[in-house]
Design an enzyme around this catalytic site. Structure first.
Site, PDB file in Angstrom:
ATOM      1  CB  SER A   1      42.490  49.220  41.816  1.00 20.80           C
ATOM      2  OG  SER A   1      41.655  48.302  42.499  1.00 20.80           O
TER       3      SER A   1
ATOM      4  CB  SER B   1      42.517  45.295  42.875  1.00 18.20           C
ATOM      5  OG  SER B   1      42.589  45.878  41.611  1.00 18.20           O
TER       6      SER B   1
ATOM      7  CE  LYS C   1      40.254  49.396  45.747  1.00 14.89           C
ATOM      8  NZ  LYS C   1      40.384  48.134  44.985  1.00 14.89           N
TER       9      LYS C   1
HETATM   10  N1  GLN Z   1      44.288  45.383  37.488  1.00  9.52           N
HETATM   11  C1  GLN Z   1      43.058  44.761  37.153  1.00  9.52           C
HETATM   12  C2  GLN Z   1      42.211  45.687  36.322  1.00  9.52           C
HETATM   13  O1  GLN Z   1      42.666  46.730  36.030  1.00  9.52           O
HETATM   14  C3  GLN Z   1      42.346  44.324  38.383  1.00  9.52           C
HETATM   15  C4  GLN Z   1      41.547  45.388  39.028  1.00  9.52           C
HETATM   16  C5  GLN Z   1      40.886  44.915  40.298  1.00  9.52           C
HETATM   17  O2  GLN Z   1      41.135  43.816  40.774  1.00  9.52           O
HETATM   18  N2  GLN Z   1      40.011  45.733  40.818  1.00  9.52           N
HETATM   19  O3  GLN Z   1      41.140  45.371  35.946  1.00  9.52           O
END
Ligand code: GLN
Length: 474
Positions: A154, A178, A79
């Protein structure tokens, strides 16, 4: 060989490398060729790296010598918020478009020591904020199961790269889901380790008290191999923990699975709910026990997360001011420099969260919002600890529905609701996994859905046992 090399799991590839049915070069070439061929359509990678000939050669030598770790010669995707020395790490933001890492994240150092190879850096929501990869400054990633749909986020680029076989496995980060949510939407196993199990040194921070790096893999065994390779206490991250910090109940072959049915009555698609119930029934017939549990405060977890996380985001991103590093725009005054740099460098969702976070930390509101949410975090943790007196793991569907269409959740609240079952593990610091449970159909496409398990701190072993049981039952 029936599968193409890039379609193999870590375990399968490692075994073929050792029987000399496959070379490291062949494995690399298959992944790199698939990545080049499919990436224009999927946008899973922001950058595909050139072959590192000396790393490939030395991995082959170690395998030939007979004492190489399992990850030796395995092509992985990383990532874009995890630093690899000499490579750009942009967190999919315009702000860090030209930021080149000057050191390796601890997880990267460990993977390099194991002989792993890196295919490229993967797309993500900007600074890991989102659930669809639509918030990337470099365009969205597409779901390999249906390119009209999101791969989740994400870590959507890592998920799509593994699901489409553009690498063997990948690393993501998980602040509120994410790793697990994109794993669910692309048919993979995704693990969020116990907070502190894996070093965050060299991961671009989103919410420092919530962030963990973890694997996205084709199987539970692969996820475990990656997790074992990256975990451990690290002097560069003072929040990492020794192996025995928590008294962990020994995982047995048969588990007690806690099911908070009262939380599933509304909001979950009927076919996802049916898949969840069927999976639990299969686990029960395989000898695992189902236990009814109640987690009343869970209803407030999402609200607490969307106060605490932006507060930490606003603090972490404050350093990206156009002066020290990152995108720099110049106006008439110093204040103009800050405003212009941050307005141009950050996308809309990032700016929304910085504003929210600054608000909940401001002197008139910190008691009403930040401190209340922080208190809720403690209550949630105690509630889970009590639940774990009667069960080994807690089960939920990972998401309420399968992968959604691009633009379908353009309203931020509907996007935030995507995280309803995943954020609690980050708030409590407990480990959690998503494993594929079934497929459902939407508009003629077959889409994967996942089941989610949370375990007590440092009881990852219980997660591996139950996730393997789900794989066997399918
Ligand atoms: N979808 C969640 C957010 O938007 C989690 C994001 C993540 O785990 N980095 O905060």
């Amino acid at each position: 060989m029936s599968k193409r090399p890039n379609e193999l799991t870590i375990e399968e590839a490692a075994s073929l490398l050792r029987t000399r049915e496959l070379t490291v070069r062949e494995l690399w070439d298959a992944c790199a060729a698939a990545a080049e061929a499919r990436n224009p359509e999927l946008n899973a990678y922001l950058e595909i790296f050139d072959a590192d000939d000396s790393a490939i050669a030395s991995a082959q030598e170690r395998i030939n010598a007979g004492d190489a770790p399992l990850l030796c010669g395995i092509p992985l995707a990383i990532k874009d918020n995890i630093l690899i020395e000499g490579h750009i790490a942009s967190a999919a933001s315009k702000m860090l478009e030209n930021y080149r890492a000057t050191y390796d994240a601890t997880v990267i150092r460990k993977l390099k020591e194991a002989g792993a190879l890196f295919v490229g850096r993967t797309n993500m929501d900007e600074f890991a904020m989102g659930s669809s990869t639509e918030h990337s400054a470099y365009g969205p990633t597409r779901n390999p199961y249906d390119t009209a749909r999101v791969p989740g986020g994400s870590s959507g680029g890592s998920a799509a790269a593994v699901a489409a076989h553009l690498c063997i496995a990948a690393l993501g980060t998980d602040t509120g889901g994410s790793i697990r949510q994109p794993a669910a939407l692309t048919g993979l196993v995704g693990l969020k380790p116990t907070y502190g199990a894996v070093s965050r040194s060299g991961a671009i921070a989103m919410g420092s008290s919530l962030d963990q790096i973890g694997p996205l893999a084709k199987t539970t065994d692969d996820a475990r191999i990656l997790y074992d390779a990256i975990r451990g206490i690290d002097p560069l991250d003072s929040t990492t923990i020794p192996d025995d910090l928590y008294p962990v109940r020994v995982a047995t072959e048969k588990l007690a699975i806690g099911v908070p049915r009262h939380l599933l009555e509304t909001g979950v698609d009927a076919d996802v709910r049916a898949a969840f119930d069927a999976t639990l029934a299969e686990l029960e017939s395989a000898g695992h026990a189902l236990v009814d549990i109640e987690l009343p405060t869970s209803l407030h977890a999402l609200a607490a997360y969307y106060v605490l996380m932006p507060a930490e985001v606003s603090a972490n991103l404050a350093r990206l001011d156009g002066i020290r590093y990152g995108h720099a725009a110049r106006g008439k005054t110093l204040l103009d420099d800050y405003l212009l740099s941050r307005t141009e460098g950050f996308g809309e969702e990032t700016r929304r969260r910085i504003l929210l976070g600054t608000f909940v930390l401001s002197s008139g509101y910190i008691d009403a919002y930040y401190r209340k949410a922080d208190a809720a975090r403690g209550v949630l943790r105690r509630e889970y600890e009590e639940a774990f007196e009667s069960c080994d793991v807690v089960a939920f569907p990972t998401t309420t529905s399968p992968a959604f269409l691009f633009g379908e959740k353009s309203d931020p609240i509907s996007m935030y609701l995507e995280d309803i079952f995943t954020v609690t593990a980050n708030l409590t610091g407990m480990p959690a996994v998503s494993v594929p449970m079934d497929t459902v159909e939407r508009e003629g496409k077959i889409l994967p859905v996942g089941i989610h398990f949370t375990a007590p701190h440092q009881a990852e072993q219980s997660l591996f046992v139950v996730a393997s049981a789900v794989e066997k039952a399918r």
